[in-house]
Design a protein around this motif. Structure first.
Motif, PDB file in Angstrom:
ATOM      1  N   MET A 227     -61.247  15.581  49.351  1.00 36.01           N
ATOM      2  CA  MET A 227     -61.784  16.838  48.827  1.00 36.01           C
ATOM      3  C   MET A 227     -62.709  17.504  49.840  1.00 36.01           C
TER       4      MET A 227
ATOM      5  N   THR B  78     -62.605  21.401  51.688  1.00 34.71           N
ATOM      6  CA  THR B  78     -63.617  22.282  51.120  1.00 34.71           C
ATOM      7  C   THR B  78     -64.383  23.002  52.222  1.00 34.71           C
TER       8      THR B  78
ATOM      9  N   LEU C 105     -72.785  21.007  47.157  1.00 37.62           N
ATOM     10  CA  LEU C 105     -71.321  20.902  47.215  1.00 37.62           C
ATOM     11  C   LEU C 105     -70.887  19.452  47.426  1.00 37.62           C
TER      12      LEU C 105
ATOM     13  N   ALA D 119     -68.604  17.586  44.721  1.00 34.42           N
ATOM     14  CA  ALA D 119     -67.339  16.976  45.119  1.00 34.42           C
ATOM     15  C   ALA D 119     -67.283  15.511  44.696  1.00 34.42           C
TER      16      ALA D 119
ATOM     17  N   LEU E 251     -67.568  29.758  49.365  1.00 37.38           N
ATOM     18  CA  LEU E 251     -68.144  28.931  48.305  1.00 37.38           C
ATOM     19  C   LEU E 251     -69.663  29.057  48.202  1.00 37.38           C
TER      20      LEU E 251
ATOM     21  N   LEU F  50     -66.089  25.694  43.425  1.00 33.15           N
ATOM     22  CA  LEU F  50     -65.401  24.453  43.789  1.00 33.15           C
ATOM     23  C   LEU F  50     -64.717  23.851  42.569  1.00 33.15           C
TER      24      LEU F  50
ATOM     25  N   ARG G  16     -61.477  25.622  42.141  1.00 29.64           N
ATOM     26  CA  ARG G  16     -60.535  25.238  43.212  1.00 29.64           C
ATOM     27  C   ARG G  16     -59.898  23.890  42.925  1.00 29.64           C
ATOM     28  N   GLU G  17     -60.687  22.969  42.358  1.00 27.65           N
ATOM     29  CA  GLU G  17     -60.229  21.592  42.153  1.00 27.65           C
ATOM     30  C   GLU G  17     -59.746  21.327  40.732  1.00 27.65           C
TER      31      GLU G  17
END
Length: 218
Positions: free
Chosen positions: A57, A61, A73, A77, A142, A167, A170-171
């Motif tokens: 990840m 990123t 972040l 993550a 981000l 994030l 996105r994930e």
């Protein structure tokens, strides 16, 4: 065709010092709590899976240029990787239990015991003011956007964009964003501040309206 315009290469987060610090701080207590919830789970296998998901990840990123918020972040993550490593069993409720175990660990308690509050110093607040101004024109995908209002024994910090929310989308882990929002009150309390907040981007509001006041005696 050479247009004469140079594009800045997009840099990604790294599995380096920050990432390993998050693992060192969180893994032991989080896994101990998870073992209580799921006694049948193979913790060694799960830990390997989390580390793999985390590394992958981070490498996909984009960073935010070394901002003071970038560490968030790395933490986000890691939390999202807890779920991705075992998506059927690691729900937001389970993650909340794991996060609470980390905050309640002897190391965390001792680290913040009798800690001097610096949240309201001119040095810290003036830096936040400058960062909030810069955030309005940030080009990082981000990054956060926020407005900071300085005070003597209180301050206001209003976020209109959140890197953790971005994030999470996105994930495909947006449902875990509130798990990270839930950390804020404990984080501020550990630093000598009381958080008063009625809105968060993570729950669909138009902003995160942070209002932090000094805890007397800190």
């Amino acid at each position: 065709m050479d247009t004469g315009i140079k594009r800045q290469a997009i840099r990604m987060l790294k599995y380096g010092m920050y990432a390993k610090a998050v693992e060192l701080l969180c893994f032991k207590q989080a896994l101990a709590r998870l073992a209580q919830i799921y006694p049948d789970m193979d913790m060694k296998r799960y830990k390997r899976s989390v580390k793999r998901e985390y590394k992958e990840m981070l490498l996909r990123t984009p960073d935010i240029g070394g901002s003071s918020l970038e560490m968030n972040l790395y933490i986000a993550a890691f939390v999202f990787s807890l779920h991705k490593a075992e998506p059927d069993r690691i729900t937001p409720e389970v993650v909340d239990e794991m996060v609470t175990a980390v905050f309640d660990s002897p190391f965390m308690v001792k680290a913040h015991e009798n800690k001097k509050c610096t949240l309201f110093t001119d040095k810290v607040q003036d830096k936040k003011v400058q960062e909030s101004i810069a955030s309005q024109t940030s080009k990082y995908e981000l990054d956060w956007k926020f407005r900071y209002e300085k005070g003597v024994d209180e301050f206001y910090n209003t976020y209109t964009e959140c890197g953790i929310c971005k994030l999470g989308k996105r994930e495909n882990c947006f449902e875990f964003v509130p798990c990270l929002c839930n950390m804020d009150e404990r984080n501020y309390r550990n630093e000598g501040g009381q958080l008063h907040r009625t809105k968060t981007l993570g729950q669909g509001d138009e902003c995160c309206n942070f209002h932090v006041t000094r805890i007397q005696g800190r």
